[in-house]
Design a protein around this motif. Structure first.
Motif, short mmCIF file in Angstrom:
data_model
loop_
_atom_site.label_atom_id
_atom_site.label_comp_id
_atom_site.label_asym_id
_atom_site.label_seq_id
_atom_site.Cartn_x
_atom_site.Cartn_y
_atom_site.Cartn_z
N UNK A 197 0.82 -1.21 0.00
CA UNK A 197 0.00 0.00 0.00
C UNK A 197 0.86 1.27 0.00
N UNK A 198 2.14 1.13 0.33
CA UNK A 198 3.02 2.31 0.29
C UNK A 198 3.13 2.84 -1.13
N UNK A 199 2.93 1.96 -2.12
CA UNK A 199 3.01 2.41 -3.51
C UNK A 199 1.89 3.40 -3.83
N UNK A 200 0.75 3.24 -3.17
CA UNK A 200 -0.36 4.18 -3.39
C UNK A 200 0.06 5.57 -2.92
N UNK A 201 0.71 5.62 -1.76
CA UNK A 201 1.18 6.89 -1.23
C UNK A 201 2.28 7.48 -2.12
N UNK A 202 3.18 6.60 -2.60
CA UNK A 202 4.23 7.05 -3.53
C UNK A 202 3.60 7.64 -4.79
N UNK A 203 2.62 6.92 -5.34
CA UNK A 203 1.95 7.39 -6.55
C UNK A 203 1.26 8.72 -6.31
N UNK A 204 0.65 8.87 -5.13
CA UNK A 204 -0.03 10.12 -4.83
C UNK A 204 0.93 11.29 -4.81
N UNK A 205 2.09 11.11 -4.18
CA UNK A 205 3.08 12.19 -4.12
C UNK A 205 3.68 12.48 -5.50
N UNK A 206 3.99 11.42 -6.24
CA UNK A 206 4.50 11.62 -7.60
C UNK A 206 3.44 12.27 -8.48
N UNK A 207 2.18 11.95 -8.20
CA UNK A 207 1.09 12.55 -8.97
C UNK A 207 1.02 14.06 -8.79
#
Length: 478
Positions: A441-451
């Motif tokens: 689920x950390x990838x969701x947070x990573x994607x959000x920040x990169x987004x």
């Protein structure tokens, strides 16, 4: 930031960059303490409990292995900074190796995102230690006020200095020395059970010793980061070709040794379960009452030291964020408004406000998810996001180092050992793979920040005015 998107053929191969406008005043000794201060920051104050929970009494092994992989990565940075002694770090090296503007942009945004996640994790850790002094305010409120105050400090205009950093390093180290002294006294008293240092917990979330240690390395790696910031003072270092290899790698190894000794002291003096359940694990060592002083007084002093350490590290991350946005705006990569600086304070106020808002939203969202039964530890989740992004960057830096072998070389460059670099690459990728596997689920947070970075890029691409950023005045101290 202009170096980030420069043509890959425009390299700095001469030992002295005559075009540099920055004064070379940082000696090798100051650079050593600068590196030590960046690495020996607040990570161990915040995350040692999570590492203990993952591994058990032998959690010192996680710190030892983690710093080994980090030191090898540092050797790659040392080679590249002696080859290209300019600020910009990973973004510059990746651009030199691949000449890809999109990839360079991705690396830059990833570093920005990692910095924001780290700020959120540290702010949460700050609230935990603050509660030891005053338990009245809610933790979220303390974290938000903490971030807001650091934004205000940066707005007023803060001048970063390696001398100040060195002083703060001594303050940070003082708390760790206290923990080590407690461990020594406990051993001298004959109360230490050294068998604890070999105990690996396989009854929890990880069924094998290897997985438990790997999980510990994943958590502990947050404490190993920071050395990548050292290369940003390359243009201000005297004889960087001699100073960087010794100071960068040496500083990391000393920090790693301190981490291992502190981990051993904590494991010997306090039950692992107590460390694992505490939000301020090192404080539990001080509260054990081993030293012949008032426990309350020692706890108060240690809490203040921890707060200073966390403040120093968080301040550095918040200083970095608006300056990355500022540089990207000057290159017309994000909206030009981020290149605006205050006419009096000379601070990148738009970027500061934006960074503060993003970090604040991370804290609010994380707290809401936690309170809603999301099953996350906010400190651990944001630290994991930071580690995932930085491990990807570190791996790419090592690949860039190997790819650039034979290019832009001269007799004064440092050359890292090739088999060690390959081992470091494997180590980074292994930790990265396990971290993602352990917390997908950390990838969701990573994607959000990169987004966030992608949205800014698209906004500039479709609605921005080309060239407006590059004509803004230079930012003093950026």
């Amino acid at each position: 930031m202009r170096a980030l998107v420069a043509d890959s053929t425009t390299t700095a191969t001469n030992p002295v960059d005559d075009d540099s406008e920055l004064k070379r005043s940082i000696t090798g000794r100051l650079l050593f303490f600068y590196t030590l201060g960046d690495v020996l920051g607040s990570g161990i104050y915040v995350l040692i409990g999570l590492v203990a929970a993952a591994v058990g009494g032998a959690f010192w092994i996680a710190f030892a292995l983690g710093v080994t992989v980090a030191a090898i990565t540092g050797a790659a940075y040392a080679e590249l900074v002696t080859k290209y002694p300019r600020a910009a770090g990973a973004s510059l090296y990746v651009n030199q190796a691949f000449g890809s503007r999109p990839l360079t942009f991705l690396i830059t945004v990833s570093f920005l995102a990692a910095s924001m996640a780290a700020s959120g994790s540290l702010a949460t850790g700050f609230a935990s230690y603050f509660a030891e002094l005053w338990s009245g305010p809610p933790a979220l409120l303390v974290s938000l006020v903490f971030v807001a105050l650091l934004v205000v400090v940066n707005y007023i205009g803060i001048t970063e200095s390696v001398v100040i950093n060195m002083v703060m390093t001594f303050v940070e180290a003082a708390g760790l020395v206290i923990v080590m002294v407690i461990g020594i006294v406990f051993i001298v008293q004959g109360n230490a059970d050294f068998g604890v240092l070999t105990q690996i917990d396989t009854g929890g979330d990880y069924s094998s010793p290897a997985l438990a240690v790997l999980a510990g390395i994943s958590f502990s790696f947050f404490a190993m980061t920071g050395f990548e910031n050292t290369v940003n003072v390359a243009e201000e270092t005297i004889e960087p070709y001699k100073a960087f290899p010794r100071s960068l790698v040496g500083g990391m190894l000393v920090a790693g040794l301190v981490y291992v000794l502190v981990s051993m002291a904590a494991a010997l003096t306090v039950p692992t379960d107590t460390l694992a359940e505490s939000d301020a694990a090192l404080l539990e060592v001080v509260k054990a009452g081993i030293l012949p002083f008032s426990t309350d007084l020692m706890a108060t002093i240690f809490s203040i030291i921890a707060l200073v350490a966390i403040t120093n590290t968080t301040l550095v991350t918040i200083v970095t964020q608006p300056r990355i946005l500022y540089g990207m705006a000057r290159e017309d990569v994000v909206p030009g408004i981020f290149a605006k600086i205050h006419p009096v304070r000379r601070s990148p106020w738009v970027g500061l406000l934006f960074s503060g808002v993003v970090v604040g939203l991370l804290l609010v969202i994380g707290t809401l998810v936690t309170e809603a039964g999301g099953g996350i530890d906010l400190v651990g989740r944001l630290a994991t996001v930071t580690v995932v992004l930085l491990l990807a960057i570190y791996a790419l830096v090592i690949v860039s180092c190997l790819k650039l072998r034979g290019q832009d070389e001269h007799e004064e460059i440092f050359r890292a050992n090739t088999p060690l670099l390959v081992l470091g690459l494997v180590g980074n990728l292994a930790i990265l793979g396990f971290t993602v596997y352990d917390d997908p689920h950390s990838l969701i947070w990573c994607a959000g920040l990169l987004g966030v970075g992608l949205v800014l890029f698209l906004a500039e691409h479709f609605f921005g005015s080309r060239g407006t950023g590059a004509r803004t005045p230079d930012l003093e101290g950026a």
